[in-house]
Design an enzyme around this catalytic site. Structure first.
Site, short mmCIF file in Angstrom:
data_model
loop_
_atom_site.label_atom_id
_atom_site.label_comp_id
_atom_site.label_asym_id
_atom_site.label_seq_id
_atom_site.Cartn_x
_atom_site.Cartn_y
_atom_site.Cartn_z
N ARG A 154 13.29 17.70 5.96
CA ARG A 154 12.62 18.18 4.76
C ARG A 154 13.04 17.44 3.49
O ARG A 154 12.20 16.97 2.72
CB ARG A 154 12.92 19.68 4.55
N LYS A 189 29.66 -1.24 10.21
CA LYS A 189 30.63 -2.33 10.34
C LYS A 189 31.88 -2.02 9.53
O LYS A 189 32.71 -2.89 9.30
CB LYS A 189 30.01 -3.64 9.85
N ARG A 203 22.85 12.22 0.58
CA ARG A 203 23.35 13.31 1.43
C ARG A 203 24.56 12.78 2.19
O ARG A 203 24.51 11.67 2.76
CB ARG A 203 22.28 13.78 2.42
N1 CP Z 1 16.74 22.45 4.13
C1 CP Z 1 17.14 21.20 4.38
O1 CP Z 1 17.97 20.61 3.71
O2 CP Z 1 16.49 20.63 5.46
P1 CP Z 1 16.75 19.16 6.02
O3 CP Z 1 18.15 19.14 6.58
O4 CP Z 1 15.71 18.93 7.08
O5 CP Z 1 16.63 18.19 4.87
#
Ligand code: CP
Length: 307
Positions: free
Chosen positions: A54, A82, A104
């Protein structure tokens, strides 16, 4: 603000403005209208060290709808394999004159560290068990659209709160906007520090969901648990899985939310997840694009102001 690293510390008017702008984008998206001049010439890099469906897709769509050039960096085929460090990877992307960096990472605090090292505006797309700010914003927008306001609502956040960055961001946002927040789950999955944030803690669904306006279910994050402490899915569902019987404790018009990905039959029954009246899970995903458009718009505008 130059970056979006966390909800904690954001001023309520800043949050409200982001939600208002996102509401406008939601309307434009439904009308099929785009604003392709807004981020023309800007470069956005999606840098995801953890899996995502998402968040990554909606940042890509959001950037495209605003006219940005988007690069989805595939960490699994990058020089991270690496042995390149996070900071060296960031310096490399910085040298390419990236404007917006969506990150992320499995380590709490990684996006904040990057923000100190790069010129780009950094957006936290989920860091460890710390925060997932755009998820909380899209959840808030979904609630506001359904309930008219966040003020005075009772929101029950249920399940694996311990490992949930979604729960932390939602707690900060909902309390800032004067909602009442309850966390509901087994003592092993409720961290002691959340009680100090000003939420009610419940270990049973009956009291936790009583008269709630919003029931937000969380995924049981088995991958972050040490083996031996992982609850059985069957037992978890029996006590904490949301089914029709437990949902009946909440208000008759309570909405059901889940950030995804869902484990059907573990934290939520399929019939509830797919209930066309009570479940707003699809609307959450839709609002995800609108919220991310608003965040990119605001951060790019702040960048222009500072250059
Ligand atoms: N809700 C959410 O962060 O979904 P994803 O991990 O698919 O990005």
């Amino acid at each position: 603000h130059r970056h979006l690293l966390a909800i904690e510390g954001l001023e309520p008017p800043y949050i409200a403005d982001l939600l208002d702008l996102a509401e406008n984008y939601a309307l434009l998206n439904r009308q099929g209208k785009t604003q392709r001049d807004l981020l023309k010439g800007r470069t956005l890099i999606n840098l995801f060290f953890e899996d995502s469906t998402r968040t990554r897709t909606s940042f890509e769509l959001a950037g495209k709808r605003l006219g940005a050039d988007i690069v989805n960096m595939s960490v699994s085929t990058s020089s991270v394999n690496k042995g390149e460090t996070l900071l060296d990877t960031a310096s490399t992307l910085n040298a390419m004159h990236t404007d917006l960096l969506v990150v992320r990472h499995g380590q709490s605090g990684a996006p904040a560290l990057l923000a100190q090292k790069v010129d780009a505006a950094v957006i936290n797309a989920g860091d460890g068990t710390h925060e997932h700010p755009t998820q909380a914003l899209l959840d808030a927008l979904t609630i506001r659209r359904r309930k008219g306001s966040l003020e005075g609502l009772t929101v029950a956040i249920c399940g694996d709160v311990l490992h949930s960055r979604v729960a932390r961001s939602n707690i900060h946002l909902l309390l800032a906007m004067n909602s009442r927040v309850r966390v509901v789950g087994p003592p092993t999955l409720i961290p002691s520090e959340v009680a100090q944030l000003g939420v009610e803690v419940h270990h049973g669904m009956k009291t936790g969901l009583a008269d709630a306006d919003v029931v937000m279910m969380l995924r049981l994050q088995k991958e972050r648990m040490t083996s031996g402490l992982v609850p059985s899915s069957r037992e978890f569902f029996r006590f904490y899985g949301l089914d029709a019987e437990k949902l009946a404790y909440a208000k008759p018009d309570a909405i059901v939310m889940h950030p995804g990905p869902m484990n059907r039959g573990v934290e939520i029954d399929s019939a509830i997840a797919d209930d066309p009246v009570r479940s707003v899970i699809g609307e959450q995903v839709e609002m995800g694009v609108a919220v991310r458009m608003a965040v990119l718009d605001v951060l790019a505008r702040n960048q222009r102001r500072n250059t």
